[in-house]
Motif scaffolding. Structure first.
Motif, PDB file in Angstrom:
ATOM      1  N   ALA A 149     -14.665  -8.904  -6.903  1.00  0.00           N
ATOM      2  CA  ALA A 149     -15.287  -8.096  -5.841  1.00  0.00           C
ATOM      3  C   ALA A 149     -14.400  -8.078  -4.592  1.00  0.00           C
ATOM      4  O   ALA A 149     -14.227  -7.028  -3.969  1.00  0.00           O
ATOM      5  N   LEU A 150     -13.823  -9.217  -4.232  1.00  0.00           N
ATOM      6  CA  LEU A 150     -12.917  -9.274  -3.077  1.00  0.00           C
ATOM      7  C   LEU A 150     -11.678  -8.433  -3.328  1.00  0.00           C
ATOM      8  O   LEU A 150     -11.207  -7.728  -2.439  1.00  0.00           O
ATOM      9  N   TYR A 151     -11.129  -8.495  -4.540  1.00  0.00           N
ATOM     10  CA  TYR A 151      -9.924  -7.754  -4.892  1.00  0.00           C
ATOM     11  C   TYR A 151     -10.168  -6.246  -4.773  1.00  0.00           C
ATOM     12  O   TYR A 151      -9.354  -5.518  -4.235  1.00  0.00           O
ATOM     13  N   VAL A 152     -11.309  -5.797  -5.244  1.00  0.00           N
ATOM     14  CA  VAL A 152     -11.630  -4.362  -5.253  1.00  0.00           C
ATOM     15  C   VAL A 152     -12.115  -3.871  -3.894  1.00  0.00           C
ATOM     16  O   VAL A 152     -11.732  -2.796  -3.444  1.00  0.00           O
ATOM     17  N   ASN A 153     -12.937  -4.660  -3.215  1.00  0.00           N
ATOM     18  CA  ASN A 153     -13.600  -4.207  -1.985  1.00  0.00           C
ATOM     19  C   ASN A 153     -12.961  -4.694  -0.689  1.00  0.00           C
ATOM     20  O   ASN A 153     -13.267  -4.167   0.373  1.00  0.00           O
ATOM     21  N   GLY A 154     -12.132  -5.721  -0.738  1.00  0.00           N
ATOM     22  CA  GLY A 154     -11.571  -6.283   0.480  1.00  0.00           C
ATOM     23  C   GLY A 154     -12.584  -7.180   1.177  1.00  0.00           C
ATOM     24  O   GLY A 154     -13.673  -7.432   0.682  1.00  0.00           O
ATOM     25  N   SER A 165      -8.507  -3.465   0.633  1.00  0.00           N
ATOM     26  CA  SER A 165      -8.657  -4.200  -0.616  1.00  0.00           C
ATOM     27  C   SER A 165      -7.281  -4.482  -1.210  1.00  0.00           C
ATOM     28  O   SER A 165      -6.309  -3.764  -0.953  1.00  0.00           O
ATOM     29  N   CYS A 166      -7.192  -5.503  -2.018  1.00  0.00           N
ATOM     30  CA  CYS A 166      -5.939  -5.823  -2.708  1.00  0.00           C
ATOM     31  C   CYS A 166      -5.557  -4.671  -3.639  1.00  0.00           C
ATOM     32  O   CYS A 166      -4.389  -4.307  -3.749  1.00  0.00           O
ATOM     33  N   SER A 167      -6.575  -4.100  -4.289  1.00  0.00           N
ATOM     34  CA  SER A 167      -6.320  -3.043  -5.267  1.00  0.00           C
ATOM     35  C   SER A 167      -5.758  -1.776  -4.630  1.00  0.00           C
ATOM     36  O   SER A 167      -5.094  -0.990  -5.305  1.00  0.00           O
ATOM     37  N   SER A 168      -5.977  -1.572  -3.330  1.00  0.00           N
ATOM     38  CA  SER A 168      -5.454  -0.367  -2.688  1.00  0.00           C
ATOM     39  C   SER A 168      -3.922  -0.364  -2.685  1.00  0.00           C
ATOM     40  O   SER A 168      -3.310   0.697  -2.719  1.00  0.00           O
ATOM     41  N   GLY A 192      -3.091  -1.888  -7.146  1.00  0.00           N
ATOM     42  CA  GLY A 192      -3.694  -1.229  -8.300  1.00  0.00           C
ATOM     43  C   GLY A 192      -4.788  -2.064  -8.947  1.00  0.00           C
ATOM     44  O   GLY A 192      -4.975  -3.232  -8.601  1.00  0.00           O
ATOM     45  N   PRO A 193      -5.531  -1.483  -9.882  1.00  0.00           N
ATOM     46  CA  PRO A 193      -6.693  -2.160 -10.466  1.00  0.00           C
ATOM     47  C   PRO A 193      -6.353  -3.427 -11.255  1.00  0.00           C
ATOM     48  O   PRO A 193      -7.169  -4.317 -11.363  1.00  0.00           O
ATOM     49  N   LYS A 194      -5.155  -3.529 -11.785  1.00  0.00           N
ATOM     50  CA  LYS A 194      -4.771  -4.702 -12.578  1.00  0.00           C
ATOM     51  C   LYS A 194      -3.657  -5.524 -11.923  1.00  0.00           C
ATOM     52  O   LYS A 194      -3.120  -6.430 -12.542  1.00  0.00           O
ATOM     53  N   GLY A 195      -3.285  -5.160 -10.692  1.00  0.00           N
ATOM     54  CA  GLY A 195      -2.233  -5.896  -9.998  1.00  0.00           C
ATOM     55  C   GLY A 195      -0.832  -5.562 -10.468  1.00  0.00           C
ATOM     56  O   GLY A 195       0.107  -6.290 -10.185  1.00  0.00           O
ATOM     57  N   LEU A 196      -0.668  -4.451 -11.183  1.00  0.00           N
ATOM     58  CA  LEU A 196       0.637  -4.096 -11.737  1.00  0.00           C
ATOM     59  C   LEU A 196       1.264  -2.876 -11.081  1.00  0.00           C
ATOM     60  O   LEU A 196       2.295  -2.385 -11.527  1.00  0.00           O
ATOM     61  N   GLY A 220       9.056 -10.372   5.026  1.00  0.00           N
ATOM     62  CA  GLY A 220       9.909  -9.215   4.830  1.00  0.00           C
ATOM     63  C   GLY A 220       9.267  -8.102   4.037  1.00  0.00           C
ATOM     64  O   GLY A 220       9.928  -7.168   3.612  1.00  0.00           O
ATOM     65  N   SER A 221       7.959  -8.201   3.807  1.00  0.00           N
ATOM     66  CA  SER A 221       7.253  -7.170   3.054  1.00  0.00           C
ATOM     67  C   SER A 221       5.975  -6.784   3.794  1.00  0.00           C
ATOM     68  O   SER A 221       5.664  -7.326   4.840  1.00  0.00           O
ATOM     69  N   GLN A 222       5.243  -5.864   3.217  1.00  0.00           N
ATOM     70  CA  GLN A 222       3.976  -5.421   3.802  1.00  0.00           C
ATOM     71  C   GLN A 222       2.815  -6.345   3.432  1.00  0.00           C
ATOM     72  O   GLN A 222       1.700  -6.146   3.896  1.00  0.00           O
ATOM     73  N   MET A 223       3.059  -7.333   2.602  1.00  0.00           N
ATOM     74  CA  MET A 223       2.006  -8.242   2.135  1.00  0.00           C
ATOM     75  C   MET A 223       1.596  -9.177   3.259  1.00  0.00           C
ATOM     76  O   MET A 223       2.373 -10.033   3.697  1.00  0.00           O
ATOM     77  N   PRO A 224       0.340  -9.019   3.765  1.00  0.00           N
ATOM     78  CA  PRO A 224      -0.106  -9.870   4.877  1.00  0.00           C
ATOM     79  C   PRO A 224      -0.551 -11.249   4.398  1.00  0.00           C
ATOM     80  O   PRO A 224      -0.856 -11.443   3.223  1.00  0.00           O
TER      81      PRO A 224
END
Length: 108
Positions: free
Chosen positions: A28-33, A39-42, A45-49, A84-88
């Motif tokens: 739920a956290l991955y999909v909804n933030g 959200s992580c999926s934004s 993607g839905p499977k992290g790939l 060095g990336s957009q990953m917070p």
């Protein structure tokens, strides 16, 4: 490196071990933030790939691959971000250690 360390939020106190996660809550956290956070999926993607967009698009070690290959690395990247990336850093986004553990269990 100094700028990265100065810009990040102070570390949270670690919970007493062992910390257990909840995979359903992690999904739920991955999909909804969380709250106002994307959200992580934004991005992943839905499977992290899904490769991230922008300057990091050549990066091939996607979150879904890291999760199955090295869960400790995933935990570290989610908790502290990817310099060095957009990953917070999740800690700077208001996620708790429990949220991070739940997210870590989202992956099979």
């Amino acid at each position: 490196m100094a700028a990265f360390l100065q810009a990040r939020a102070p570390l949270q106190e670690l919970p007493e071990l062992p910390v257990e996660g909840d995979a359903e809550r992690g999904r739920a956290l991955y999909v909804n933030g969380v709250g106002e956070n994307k959200s992580c999926s934004s991005c992943h993607g839905p499977k992290g790939l899904k490769p991230p967009s922008g300057p990091d698009s050549e990066y091939e070690d996607y979150v879904g691959k890291i999760a199955t290959k090295n869960p400790w690395e995933l935990l570290h990247k989610v908790r502290f971000g990817q310099p060095g990336s957009q990953m917070p850093a999740a800690e700077g986004q208001g996620l708790t250690m429990q949220d991070i553990m739940d997210l870590n269990l989202e992956y099979p």
